[in-house]
Design a protein around this motif. Sequence first.
Motif, PDB file in Angstrom:
ATOM      1  N   SER A 231       0.861  -1.187   0.000  1.00 13.78           N
ATOM      2  CA  SER A 231       0.000   0.000   0.000  1.00 13.78           C
ATOM      3  C   SER A 231       0.894   1.234   0.000  1.00 13.78           C
ATOM      4  CB  SER A 231      -0.850   0.013   1.274  1.00 13.78           C
ATOM      5  OG  SER A 231      -1.403   1.301   1.470  1.00 13.78           O
ATOM      6  N   ILE A 232       0.426   2.293  -0.668  1.00 12.14           N
ATOM      7  CA  ILE A 232       1.214   3.540  -0.667  1.00 12.14           C
ATOM      8  C   ILE A 232       1.283   4.133   0.745  1.00 12.14           C
ATOM      9  CG2 ILE A 232      -0.692   5.122  -1.285  1.00 12.14           C
ATOM     10  CD1 ILE A 232       1.485   6.529  -3.138  1.00 12.14           C
ATOM     11  N   TYR A 233       0.292   3.754   1.596  1.00  9.76           N
ATOM     12  CA  TYR A 233       0.279   4.326   2.949  1.00  9.76           C
ATOM     13  C   TYR A 233       1.356   3.725   3.854  1.00  9.76           C
ATOM     14  CZ  TYR A 233      -4.098   5.872   0.959  1.00  9.76           C
ATOM     15  OH  TYR A 233      -5.030   6.415   0.115  1.00  9.76           O
ATOM     16  N   GLU A 234       2.110   2.744   3.341  1.00  6.39           N
ATOM     17  CA  GLU A 234       3.275   2.268   4.089  1.00  6.39           C
ATOM     18  C   GLU A 234       4.393   3.319   4.033  1.00  6.39           C
ATOM     19  OE1 GLU A 234       4.442  -1.887   3.239  1.00  6.39           O
ATOM     20  OE2 GLU A 234       2.433  -2.149   2.428  1.00  6.39           O
ATOM     21  N   ILE A 235       4.263   4.290   3.134  1.00  5.47           N
ATOM     22  CA  ILE A 235       5.248   5.374   3.015  1.00  5.47           C
ATOM     23  C   ILE A 235       4.793   6.522   3.936  1.00  5.47           C
ATOM     24  CG2 ILE A 235       6.407   6.955   1.401  1.00  5.47           C
ATOM     25  CD1 ILE A 235       6.708   3.898   0.689  1.00  5.47           C
TER      26      ILE A 235
END
Length: 411
Positions: A231-235
Amino acid sequence: MVLINDNYLRLPESYLFSDIKKKVTAFKASHPEAKIISLGIGDVTRPIAPVIIEALHSAVDEMGHPETFRGYGPEQGYSFLQEKIVENDFKARGVELDTDEVFISDGAKSDIGNIGDILSVKNKIAVTDPVYPVYVDTNVMGGRAGIMEKDGQHWSDIIYIPCTSENNFVPDLPAQRPDVIYLCYPNNPTGTTLLKEELEKWVDYALENDSLILFDAAYEAFIHDENIPHSIYEIPHAKRVAIEFRSFSKTAGFTGLRCGYTVVPKSLRISDESGKRVEVNKLWNRRQTTKFNGTSYIVQRAAEAIYSPEGKKQIQESIEYYMRNARLLKNCLQNIGLQLYGGDNAPYIWVKTPNRLSSWKFFDRLLNECHIVGTPGIGFGPSGEGYFRLTAFGRYEDTVEAISRIQNWKL
Ligand code: PLP
């Protein structure tokens, strides 16, 4: 006088799949005995897992009794499914989300198209090239992009960010600042992925340049390398700049059932004309509650079953089935000396055509000489020329048969 939306007339016709069909039909007519194997389509071939079928049956039965019948559900989706998604797809990876940041839908394609409703026509759009054509076409339809001619072909005037073997399919930051950036990882069509630090560069860029990232993670379930974000929200801070689209289509064979979801974080804010920051979650909620009446209860119960221990096991078996196809195909293509990409954390293999063959020439030879259908890379954008897409979504037996033909192919 009634006027139509002229933007639709600006769209170049989607020749790709109709041209493929025409060529295959002509070949079949002249070679009626040939058994053609399709490794071109992006649809799955495995049936729905038993635990999901059970959930469907019991939800159907609920609909037949007055005590358990359900009519309109919440437009955003039932909380039983939102909770499972938050817990399993995000919390398990260290990402905290509230259930009202998750909007259930009838699949990612609708959301990817509909998101344009809440974005100004003035936005400048960027896509990686080659690209899933829906990102481009929906922006032309929405008036955010026009059409231009290049090398005798019609392309949109969207900013295309080339992803080729020269940059190892890692897109460089654009020279010209886009407002909206589409990223799709694992990628369709190239089957390549981004490492955390590579994706981080894009999140930082969006934060610095006040750009919005539309992140398509439809193939997330095919990732098995540890250092690739699901997921991009891991960044860090990505919730301030990104919307993420997910789909149960390839994950669990829902291409016909139809279910997916979109995450719109509450901390994501973008500007109105006067420069005032607006909460995107509220706008998307308004859009969905006005234009969408929710995904069917039965289908949401089916999606919920994916997250049960048995469901997880069963869908993993299908994913491994496809990834075994991918490994077999990769080995075979490498053995005949082809250069290829993807196929490790995605169900797509991106083949570099040998001897500077064009995408279509390679298509013709594969069809005529091996009776196998794939997809010419040029159909996905200018940087797709000289490449070719094969999918791992075929039946195992067909993939094995395709391999035995390719092994003896004199290219
Ligand atoms: N995003 C990508 C990159 C896809 O390749 C596809 C389907 O092929 C979709 C989204 C659409 O998914 P859905 O079936 O959920 O509409």
